[in-house]
Structure formats: C-alpha cells, structure tokens
Design an enzyme around this catalytic site. Structure first.
Site, PDB file in Angstrom:
ATOM      1  N   ASP A  76      10.736  -7.014   8.193  1.00 15.40           N
ATOM      2  CA  ASP A  76       9.894  -7.631   7.165  1.00 15.40           C
ATOM      3  C   ASP A  76      10.390  -7.252   5.770  1.00 15.40           C
ATOM      4  O   ASP A  76       9.630  -6.776   4.931  1.00 15.40           O
ATOM      5  CB  ASP A  76       8.434  -7.211   7.354  1.00 15.40           C
ATOM      6  CG  ASP A  76       7.471  -8.120   6.591  1.00 15.40           C
ATOM      7  OD1 ASP A  76       7.884  -9.219   6.189  1.00 15.40           O
ATOM      8  OD2 ASP A  76       6.307  -7.717   6.377  1.00 15.40           O
ATOM      9  N   ILE A 120      -5.604   0.828  -4.463  1.00 14.36           N
ATOM     10  CA  ILE A 120      -4.471   0.384  -5.278  1.00 14.36           C
ATOM     11  C   ILE A 120      -3.748  -0.812  -4.672  1.00 14.36           C
ATOM     12  O   ILE A 120      -2.711  -1.219  -5.180  1.00 14.36           O
ATOM     13  CB  ILE A 120      -3.460   1.533  -5.515  1.00 14.36           C
ATOM     14  CG1 ILE A 120      -3.003   2.145  -4.188  1.00 14.36           C
ATOM     15  CG2 ILE A 120      -4.048   2.586  -6.412  1.00 14.36           C
ATOM     16  CD1 ILE A 120      -1.939   3.221  -4.361  1.00 14.36           C
ATOM     17  N   GLY A 121      -4.236  -1.378  -3.599  1.00 14.45           N
ATOM     18  CA  GLY A 121      -3.607  -2.564  -3.031  1.00 14.45           C
ATOM     19  C   GLY A 121      -4.388  -3.050  -1.834  1.00 14.45           C
ATOM     20  O   GLY A 121      -5.016  -2.258  -1.122  1.00 14.45           O
ATOM     21  N   VAL A 137      -4.528  -0.232   0.785  1.00  7.63           N
ATOM     22  CA  VAL A 137      -3.779   0.939   0.340  1.00  7.63           C
ATOM     23  C   VAL A 137      -4.582   1.670  -0.722  1.00  7.63           C
ATOM     24  O   VAL A 137      -5.138   1.044  -1.631  1.00  7.63           O
ATOM     25  CB  VAL A 137      -2.388   0.546  -0.200  1.00  7.63           C
ATOM     26  CG1 VAL A 137      -1.592   1.788  -0.571  1.00  7.63           C
ATOM     27  CG2 VAL A 137      -1.645  -0.271   0.823  1.00  7.63           C
TER      28      VAL A 137
END
Length: 633
Positions: free
Chosen positions: A137, A19-20, A27
C-alpha cells in the site's frame, strides 16, 4: 475520536489528542507513561478484534514490522491485539507530516526533490523486501517526513493483515488504495516487492505533476486501465522519466527491484541540480506549540507556556501522522485576546481541582485494595513466554526498548522492571528490554585473497563461509572472485565466497589430423595449450602430417596443459632376417623379434628340421607385421 482522549491502552499508552482519522483506523498523539515520551498510536476498528484470522495475521505482521530498523522505515515500538481496546500499533511520532498532506496543500516537488523522496523510499523498501516483507500500500499518505524532511515508510504489515480480514470497511472500499495499485494487485495475483516499486513510480509522478496515471472515476475503471497499458512518464520528470517507466511496466519481471531502483535514482541525481529543502516546517512549528486537552489534571502535566503567546493559527490539520486521507483533528492554540476572554474557565478548573482532590483520595483508597504479587523472572524468555508467565498474576508485559547482545538470542528478554522478587499490583505493566541478537558487523573485503585466507578472515569476523567455484579467464585459480552478501550482516551469517577455477578447459580440436605440425601447433597455442612433437610411423597418413594427439581429439585440457602431437614418419618397414639353418621354433622367434610373423611352413617341423629358404627371402624390406613362409628339410 474525542471521547477516546484520556484512555490508556495496554496499561501504558495514554491517548492525548486525535491527529488523524480513516475508514479502518484512528491515529492519536499519546504518551508512553513508562518511558515518558510521546508516540503515535494507531487504533484499528474494534470490530477487527473479533476476527481471529485478522488477529493471527496482525500479530505476525506487527512482530515482523517491529523488527524493522532502518532510517527510512517508521519505527513500530509496540502493539496490542484487541479486547475492548481494539487492535493498536504504537509508532514513532514524526513531525514533518505526510507527502499526501504536502500535495493537498498544493505543493509540487521538483524532479530533484521527487528523486530524493523516491530514493529514500526505495532504500527502505529494499531493506524490508530482503527480509520478506512487501508493503502492498505504497501511497503519499504512507510516506511521512521527519523534522528534517527525511522520508519514512509507514504501515508495514497492516495492509496485508487487513487484506485477510473478514471485516469490511464501512465505506465498502477495496482494502488499500486503488489509485496506486499495481497491475498484479488489480488481477488478484501473488505479490512481491516489484508491486511496491510500481506504486512508488506512480507516487513520484504525482509528486511532480499532481496527477496519478490511469486514475478514473471508479475503482474498477482505474484497476482495469492499470492492467492494459504500461506507465508513460510526463515530460516534467526529466531524467526521472525513463526510470519511472521501467518501474511502471506491466510485467513485474521487467521492472527493477527496490535495490536496482535506488541505484537508478542515485545515478540520475548526477543529471539534476541539488534539491531545495522540502517544505515540512509548518508541521514542526505546530508541534512546538501543541496544547493537549488534559482529561485528568492530576496525571498529565501541560508543557510550560512560552514567554510570548503564539499567534493564532488557522485550524488546519496537523500532519503528524497521515495514514488515511480524511484529515485530522488537532487542538488550536488561542491568541492573546482569546486568552483574556477565556480566563473564567480557570476559576472553574480550580473548583474542579478541589473536587478532584476528594476523587483522588477515593481512587487512592480503591487502589490500595488492589492485590500485589511477586514479579517472576521473565529474563531469558520470549515475549509470548513472558506474557504467559505473568498471566496468573494479572500483570502485563510492555516493551520499553531493544538492545543488541552478543550472548542473548534475538527476541529474548534482556532486562525487566520491576526486577524479579519485587511486588507489583495487579493490572500493572512489567517493562522489558528485548534482545536484538548480536550486533551486526561488516563483512570484510575478500578481494584478491586465496580461498584459505578468505575463509580464515570470515571466521575471524564471526561469519560462516560457503565456497562456490567458477571458471574465469582473467583471475588465477584459487583466488576470490566475489562474495555475497556484503555490507553489514548479523553474526554467524553464511557468506557465499566464489573462488576462481581459472580459465575453462579447452577441448582439443577435432580437425588436426592430416595437417602439418606447424599448423596444428599454432591452433593449440591459440587455445592456451602447449604442443609437444613426437614422430612415429603411420600406415594411413603421409610423412610429415599429424595422424593423432594425446590426449585424443575432443578431450578438455586445462590452459597451459601439454598435448602430444604425433607426426607421421610414413609406413614402418623391416628387413627379413636370415634364418636359414635354424629350427622352426628358432626361426619363428627371430622373425617375431623383427616385427614379422610366420604364415606358412613347408617341410618337416621336428627337431631335426632346418630352414633352407624363406619367402620373402632374407634381406628383403617388407611392411612391419608382414608374414613369412618357411621351407625346411
């Protein structure tokens, strides 16, 4: 990433779909086979497993991040250090996508919506900063939405661990996002929570305008520009403008911390209309119809098909977890026509299932040959101790959950499954519930209490007290002025109680000598002191004027304290007594009693000698302490 689907990490987390993807990590949507729930698993680059410095930092940061429990911080359920699997984190699965995905779709937030995002993020940052964690971040890709549009901060701890790794990203980029770096990050200085506040200010600006201040064509140009000028807010931000400009000052000491930023945003909310819902619904809808590729039909059960097949959707990334900005890869649900065209694969699937039965039988036979061992007792131990305890049996330890417990310290294991004494095959996982320590409790209201009453109330609520004293012009001595921290705190926390010492003592003025009593008394009364008049003789101050105070000038006296004001009666005089006919010794004693002294003697001094004359003569008034000459025969 597709070749990773079907892998089981840590003996517990089965990867279902990517999914990423990003430069440092991928991910996946995954299933926790112990708790039967879906999670997000972030798998970092396998090369990081070979970096001992990174693994040490990753372990410390992952443990710290997992201890965070806040509605605006993404939950970290579990983590693994490496091996063939590579370091990974097991995270809360959110269905609303990231702010980055929202902005990439062309959505721009209103100032009211941006305020809500900033307020949620600031509260999450304040919670983490008070526990010693700086994110490092903050960017739109790390601000995720749940199904209701509430913001949660992702990736606490990972940025710091990557920053200390010897491994370099394949892209050669600087760790973290230069577009949102603070000036002190650009200069390589030590960071505190105000660095996150700066980055959040840039995110709020981008959410409304679509642009990030100081962005340049190169990373170096962006960082250099950021160290030279403070942030100037665009007009579109309205009441948010002054707030983001304070957050964007060059000197961290001039910025608000996360707690103050949250208060400023909360105050600005009164000047803005109620925000419209943030449009996160597309991601939620996609989650409802997600079809996960099933590498092993005998293990993973598909979700029940809907009565009405969903309409075909465009193959756009599903923003479930958008850590990096490089997109995602999620299977798409086919429409009705495509289902008919693809029925033939189910015939093939049936054949594969029959063949899989034989394979499953072989697996069962092989599984029967795996040795079993008795599960030891690991309750009451820390996770590190428990993993060392089961290492010889080749078991793994997985965290199934966390609970508060009044008697078991934080970090110790409360429960285990299987229970001690039961048998378990090698390679299997012992699921444990870890104590979060005593349930946090509210610090009681101490306003207006005496010191003794405040200490008793804190002790009754399970807290320790530390007393500090401070003068106060308005609060009576002995009453509570303030206490800190407030809100919800762990049991046995130390609460600092500030107790009033009343108004500060007043020093007696140095200029009262020579003034009239009334003038001196008025000055003392203005200071809150009580004057008391005493008349006495003075050789150097005229009658009716102040010649001294008790305590002396400059001495501090508590408000309400008495000050003796000495007023001159003039020079003291005495009458020379008649000592004629007395012996020298008798005359000397009489004169001394009158406040005089013998300064001369003319004539015999023996016992038969008698005073016949004094100088000054008897009855003369002289200054007290004067000398008298005796004449004897």
């Amino acid at each position: 990433m597709a070749d990773q689907v079907g892998r089981v990490l840590g003996g517990r987390y089965r990867l279902l779909a990517p999914i990423g993807a990003g430069a440092s990590a991928n991910v996946f949507l995954a299933e926790d086979v112990v708790l039967r729930r879906r999670v997000a698993v972030k798998v970092l680059h396998p090369a990081l497993a070979e970096d001992d410095a990174f693994l040490r930092r990753f372990q410390a940061e992952a443990r710290a991040a997992a201890a965070l429990n806040h509605p605006h911080v993404m939950a970290v359920y579990d983590w693994g250090e490496g091996g063939d699997e590579g370091p990974f984190l097991v995270l809360e699965l959110l269905g609303g996508g990231s702010l980055r995905a929202l902005l990439d779709r062309g959505v721009r937030l209103s100032p009211s919506q941006a305020l809500l995002v900033g307020l949620h993020t600031a509260r999450g940052l304040d919670y983490a900063h008070r526990r010693g964690l700086v994110h490092r971040d903050i960017k739109p890709a790390n601000l995720l939405f749940d199904d209701e549009g509430h913001v949660k901060i992702a990736d606490f701890g990972v940025a710091r661990a990557l920053a200390e790794a010897a491994w370099t990203e394949p892209t050669g980029a600087v760790i973290g996002s230069a577009r949102y770096a603070s000036p002190e990050q650009a200069r390589g200085e030590t960071l505190d929570g105000r660095s996150d506040v700066y980055s959040l200010g840039l995110v709020v600006i981008e959410a409304v305008t679509g642009t990030v201040p100081f962005s340049a064509d190169t990373t170096i140009a962006t960082l250099m520009a950021r160290t030279q000028s403070p942030v100037t807010a665009p007009e579109q931000l309205g009441p948010l403008g002054p707030i983001v400009e304070r957050a964007g000052r060059l000197d961290p000491a001039e910025r608000p911390d996360a707690a103050e930023l949250a208060r400023l945003l909360d105050g600005a909310a009164r000047e803005l209309p109620r925000p419209a819902p943030i449009p996160v619904g597309e991601a939620v809808a996609a989650m409802d119809h997600l079809v996960v590729p099933d590498p092993d039909p005998t293990i993973i059960t598909r979700p029940a098909a809907p009565k009405e097949p969903p309409k075909r959707t465009k193959a756009t990334p599903l923003p479930v977890f958008d850590q990096d900005d490089t997109g995602s890869n999620v299977p798409v649900v086919p429409d009705e026509g495509e289902r008919r065209r693809r029925r033939w694969p189910y015939i093939l699937l049936l054949v594969l299932l029959l063949a899989g039965g034989a394979v499953a039988a072989g697996i069962a036979i092989a599984n029967a040959r795996i040795p079993s061992h008795v599960v030891p007792t690991i309750t009451g131990k820390t996770l590190d101790q428990a993993r060392a305890e089961v290492r010889d049996e080749d078991f793994k330890v997985g965290v199934a959950g966390e609970n508060y417990d009044e008697n078991v310290p934080q970090g110790q294991i409360l429960q285990q499954d299987p229970k001690p004494g039961e048998k378990l095959k090698e390679g299997r996982t012992v699921a444990v519930t870890v104590s979060k320590g005593p349930q946090p409790r509210g610090v009681p209201d101490l306003n207006g209490l005496t010191q003794d009453a405040a200490e008793q109330k804190l002790a009754g609520s399970g807290f320790r007290s530390k007393i500090e004293r401070r003068n106060d012009e308005n609060v009576k001595a002995g009453l509570v002025l303030d206490w800190n921290p407030k809100g919800t705190q762990p049991r046995d926390s130390e609460i600092t109680v500030v107790v009033s010492d009343g108004p500060a003592p007043r020093p007696i003025p140095n200029d009262l000598k020579g003034k009239s009593y009334d003038d001196a008394a008025n000055e003392l009364k203005a200071l809150g002191l009580v004057p008391v008049r005493v008349d006495d003789y003075s050789d150097d101050v005229q009658t009716g004027q102040v010649f001294a105070t008790d305590p002396a000038a400059g001495t501090p006296v508590a408000v309400g304290g008495k000050v003796t004001v000495k007023v001159s009666k003039g020079t003291a005089t005495v009458t020379v007594p008649d000592v004629r006919g007395q012996s020298v010794d008798q005359a000397t004693a009489t004169l001394q009693q009158a406040g005089l002294s013998v300064t001369g003697l003319y004539g015999p001094r023996g016992a038969k000698g008698r005073v016949v004359l004094t100088d000054p003569q008897a009855g003369t008034k002289v200054k007290r302490g004067s000398g008298v000459v005796l004449y004897t025969t």
